[in-house]
Design a protein around this motif. Structure first.
Motif, PDB file in Angstrom:
ATOM      1  N   ASN A 175       0.821  -1.216   0.000  1.00  0.00           N
ATOM      2  CA  ASN A 175       0.000   0.000   0.000  1.00  0.00           C
ATOM      3  C   ASN A 175       0.851   1.261   0.000  1.00  0.00           C
ATOM      4  OD1 ASN A 175      -2.547  -1.036  -0.206  1.00  0.00           O
ATOM      5  ND2 ASN A 175      -2.889  -1.118   1.996  1.00  0.00           N
ATOM      6  N   VAL A 176       1.877   1.302   0.836  1.00  0.00           N
ATOM      7  CA  VAL A 176       2.743   2.487   0.876  1.00  0.00           C
ATOM      8  C   VAL A 176       3.494   2.634  -0.442  1.00  0.00           C
ATOM      9  CG1 VAL A 176       4.751   3.496   2.018  1.00  0.00           C
ATOM     10  CG2 VAL A 176       2.939   2.490   3.378  1.00  0.00           C
ATOM     11  N   TRP A 177       3.952   1.535  -1.021  1.00  0.00           N
ATOM     12  CA  TRP A 177       4.670   1.580  -2.296  1.00  0.00           C
ATOM     13  C   TRP A 177       3.779   2.128  -3.410  1.00  0.00           C
ATOM     14  CZ3 TRP A 177       4.104  -1.554  -6.792  1.00  0.00           C
ATOM     15  CH2 TRP A 177       5.123  -1.386  -7.719  1.00  0.00           C
ATOM     16  N   ARG A 178       2.524   1.681  -3.444  1.00  0.00           N
ATOM     17  CA  ARG A 178       1.593   2.172  -4.469  1.00  0.00           C
ATOM     18  C   ARG A 178       1.294   3.657  -4.283  1.00  0.00           C
ATOM     19  NH1 ARG A 178      -3.596  -0.980  -4.743  1.00  0.00           N
ATOM     20  NH2 ARG A 178      -3.857   0.173  -6.657  1.00  0.00           N
ATOM     21  N   ARG A 179       1.143   4.100  -3.037  1.00  0.00           N
ATOM     22  CA  ARG A 179       0.893   5.521  -2.792  1.00  0.00           C
ATOM     23  C   ARG A 179       2.082   6.372  -3.205  1.00  0.00           C
ATOM     24  NH1 ARG A 179      -2.268   6.000   2.970  1.00  0.00           N
ATOM     25  NH2 ARG A 179      -4.099   4.839   2.310  1.00  0.00           N
ATOM     26  N   CYS A 180       3.275   5.888  -2.939  1.00  0.00           N
ATOM     27  CA  CYS A 180       4.470   6.641  -3.340  1.00  0.00           C
ATOM     28  C   CYS A 180       4.569   6.742  -4.848  1.00  0.00           C
ATOM     29  CB  CYS A 180       5.731   5.982  -2.780  1.00  0.00           C
ATOM     30  SG  CYS A 180       5.913   6.183  -1.024  1.00  0.00           S
ATOM     31  N   ARG A 181       4.302   5.659  -5.556  1.00  0.00           N
ATOM     32  CA  ARG A 181       4.356   5.698  -7.022  1.00  0.00           C
ATOM     33  C   ARG A 181       3.284   6.627  -7.583  1.00  0.00           C
ATOM     34  NH1 ARG A 181       6.808   2.383 -10.535  1.00  0.00           N
ATOM     35  NH2 ARG A 181       4.970   2.405 -11.854  1.00  0.00           N
ATOM     36  N   ARG A 182       2.097   6.590  -6.995  1.00  0.00           N
ATOM     37  CA  ARG A 182       1.022   7.467  -7.455  1.00  0.00           C
ATOM     38  C   ARG A 182       1.375   8.928  -7.201  1.00  0.00           C
ATOM     39  NH1 ARG A 182      -3.640   5.730  -4.491  1.00  0.00           N
ATOM     40  NH2 ARG A 182      -3.413   3.831  -5.713  1.00  0.00           N
ATOM     41  N   ARG A 183       1.974   9.224  -6.055  1.00  0.00           N
ATOM     42  CA  ARG A 183       2.348  10.594  -5.732  1.00  0.00           C
ATOM     43  C   ARG A 183       3.453  11.098  -6.658  1.00  0.00           C
ATOM     44  NH1 ARG A 183       1.745  13.659  -0.890  1.00  0.00           N
ATOM     45  NH2 ARG A 183      -0.044  12.287  -0.646  1.00  0.00           N
ATOM     46  N   MET A 184       4.429  10.237  -6.956  1.00  0.00           N
ATOM     47  CA  MET A 184       5.500  10.642  -7.852  1.00  0.00           C
ATOM     48  C   MET A 184       4.970  10.911  -9.259  1.00  0.00           C
ATOM     49  SD  MET A 184       8.998   8.584  -7.015  1.00  0.00           S
ATOM     50  CE  MET A 184       8.360   7.018  -7.509  1.00  0.00           C
ATOM     51  N   ARG A 185       4.075  10.085  -9.746  1.00  0.00           N
ATOM     52  CA  ARG A 185       3.543  10.269 -11.098  1.00  0.00           C
ATOM     53  C   ARG A 185       2.639  11.486 -11.178  1.00  0.00           C
ATOM     54  NH1 ARG A 185       2.143   4.557 -13.919  1.00  0.00           N
ATOM     55  NH2 ARG A 185       4.235   3.700 -13.782  1.00  0.00           N
ATOM     56  N   ARG A 186       1.859  11.727 -10.142  1.00  0.00           N
ATOM     57  CA  ARG A 186       0.947  12.867 -10.172  1.00  0.00           C
ATOM     58  C   ARG A 186       1.715  14.176 -10.030  1.00  0.00           C
ATOM     59  NH1 ARG A 186      -3.171  12.963  -5.521  1.00  0.00           N
ATOM     60  NH2 ARG A 186      -1.246  13.332  -4.431  1.00  0.00           N
ATOM     61  N   GLN A 187       2.711  14.198  -9.163  1.00  0.00           N
ATOM     62  CA  GLN A 187       3.410  15.429  -8.876  1.00  0.00           C
ATOM     63  C   GLN A 187       4.436  15.774  -9.946  1.00  0.00           C
ATOM     64  OE1 GLN A 187       5.217  15.314  -5.072  1.00  0.00           O
ATOM     65  NE2 GLN A 187       5.315  17.506  -4.857  1.00  0.00           N
ATOM     66  N   TYR A 188       5.081  14.771 -10.494  1.00  0.00           N
ATOM     67  CA  TYR A 188       6.161  15.021 -11.437  1.00  0.00           C
ATOM     68  C   TYR A 188       5.890  14.316 -12.755  1.00  0.00           C
ATOM     69  CZ  TYR A 188       8.338  16.251  -7.068  1.00  0.00           C
ATOM     70  OH  TYR A 188       8.605  16.809  -5.858  1.00  0.00           O
ATOM     71  N   GLY A 189       4.759  14.602 -13.360  1.00  0.00           N
ATOM     72  CA  GLY A 189       4.425  13.977 -14.626  1.00  0.00           C
ATOM     73  C   GLY A 189       5.237  14.575 -15.763  1.00  0.00           C
ATOM     74  N   ASN A 190       5.244  13.877 -16.866  1.00  0.00           N
ATOM     75  CA  ASN A 190       5.990  14.342 -18.026  1.00  0.00           C
ATOM     76  C   ASN A 190       5.148  15.194 -18.966  1.00  0.00           C
ATOM     77  OD1 ASN A 190       8.298  13.038 -17.216  1.00  0.00           O
ATOM     78  ND2 ASN A 190       7.733  11.142 -18.253  1.00  0.00           N
ATOM     79  N   ASP A 191       3.874  15.334 -18.669  1.00  0.00           N
ATOM     80  CA  ASP A 191       3.015  16.085 -19.566  1.00  0.00           C
ATOM     81  C   ASP A 191       3.039  17.567 -19.205  1.00  0.00           C
ATOM     82  OD1 ASP A 191       1.878  15.590 -17.155  1.00  0.00           O
ATOM     83  OD2 ASP A 191      -0.159  15.379 -17.907  1.00  0.00           O
ATOM     84  N   LEU A 192       2.589  18.380 -20.136  1.00  0.00           N
ATOM     85  CA  LEU A 192       2.515  19.811 -19.896  1.00  0.00           C
ATOM     86  C   LEU A 192       1.299  20.127 -19.059  1.00  0.00           C
ATOM     87  CD1 LEU A 192       3.344  21.181 -23.428  1.00  0.00           C
ATOM     88  CD2 LEU A 192       4.824  21.129 -21.445  1.00  0.00           C
ATOM     89  N   SER A 193       1.459  21.020 -18.109  1.00  0.00           N
ATOM     90  CA  SER A 193       0.324  21.423 -17.289  1.00  0.00           C
ATOM     91  C   SER A 193      -0.238  22.728 -17.854  1.00  0.00           C
ATOM     92  CB  SER A 193       0.751  21.585 -15.835  1.00  0.00           C
ATOM     93  OG  SER A 193       1.839  22.461 -15.760  1.00  0.00           O
ATOM     94  N   LEU A 194      -1.078  22.584 -18.858  1.00  0.00           N
ATOM     95  CA  LEU A 194      -1.635  23.752 -19.522  1.00  0.00           C
ATOM     96  C   LEU A 194      -2.857  24.261 -18.773  1.00  0.00           C
ATOM     97  CD1 LEU A 194      -1.448  22.625 -23.242  1.00  0.00           C
ATOM     98  CD2 LEU A 194      -0.012  24.290 -22.095  1.00  0.00           C
ATOM     99  N   SER A 195      -3.110  25.515 -18.940  1.00  0.00           N
ATOM    100  CA  SER A 195      -4.271  26.134 -18.352  1.00  0.00           C
ATOM    101  C   SER A 195      -5.540  25.641 -19.038  1.00  0.00           C
ATOM    102  CB  SER A 195      -4.157  27.656 -18.494  1.00  0.00           C
ATOM    103  OG  SER A 195      -5.390  28.276 -18.306  1.00  0.00           O
ATOM    104  N   PRO A 196      -6.647  25.464 -18.306  1.00  0.00           N
ATOM    105  CA  PRO A 196      -7.892  25.033 -18.956  1.00  0.00           C
ATOM    106  C   PRO A 196      -8.382  26.046 -19.997  1.00  0.00           C
ATOM    107  CG  PRO A 196      -8.089  24.823 -16.591  1.00  0.00           C
ATOM    108  CD  PRO A 196      -6.785  25.505 -16.863  1.00  0.00           C
TER     109      PRO A 196
END
Length: 109
Positions: free
Chosen positions: A81-102
């Motif tokens: 559970n902790v491993w999955r949360r860490c992976r989810r947090r890393m992907r959400r926080q430091y994604g490779n996509d552009l964070s464009l404005s809506p």
């Protein structure tokens, strides 16, 4: 990089965050706990199935083997559970996509 007059800053499109190593270290520690949980639960199950005790006098009785099995399963569950949360947090926080404005994503027309 040139800043335009309307306040547009291209550096905001790709945010660079620090602290990624913390999530990686916590994920590695969680994976280590999960591996230890697998080993402990296997040792407890081996004793319950009639094999010689794997940890010596630590699990030579059925009660100690059940405790060892349950503790190993709990450690495995918590580590995964902790491993999955860490992976989810890393992907959400430091994604490779552009964070464009809506506003920029709206269709024109």
């Amino acid at each position: 990089m040139k800043l335009s007059d309307d306040g547009f800053d291209a550096r905001r499109l790709r945010p660079r965050g620090s602290g990624n190593w913390r999530w990686r270290a916590l994920g590695a520690l969680a994976a280590l706990f999960a591996a230890c949980g697998v080993m402990l639960s296997m040792a407890g199950a081996a004793t319950l199935l009639g094999r010689p005790p794997a940890l010596g006098p630590l699990n030579d009785s059925a009660g100690a083997a059940i405790v060892l099995l349950l503790f190993g399963l709990f450690l495995l569950w918590g580590g995964v559970n902790v491993w999955r949360r860490c992976r989810r947090r890393m992907r959400r926080q430091y994604g490779n996509d552009l964070s464009l404005s809506p506003r920029l994503l709206k269709k024109r027309g």
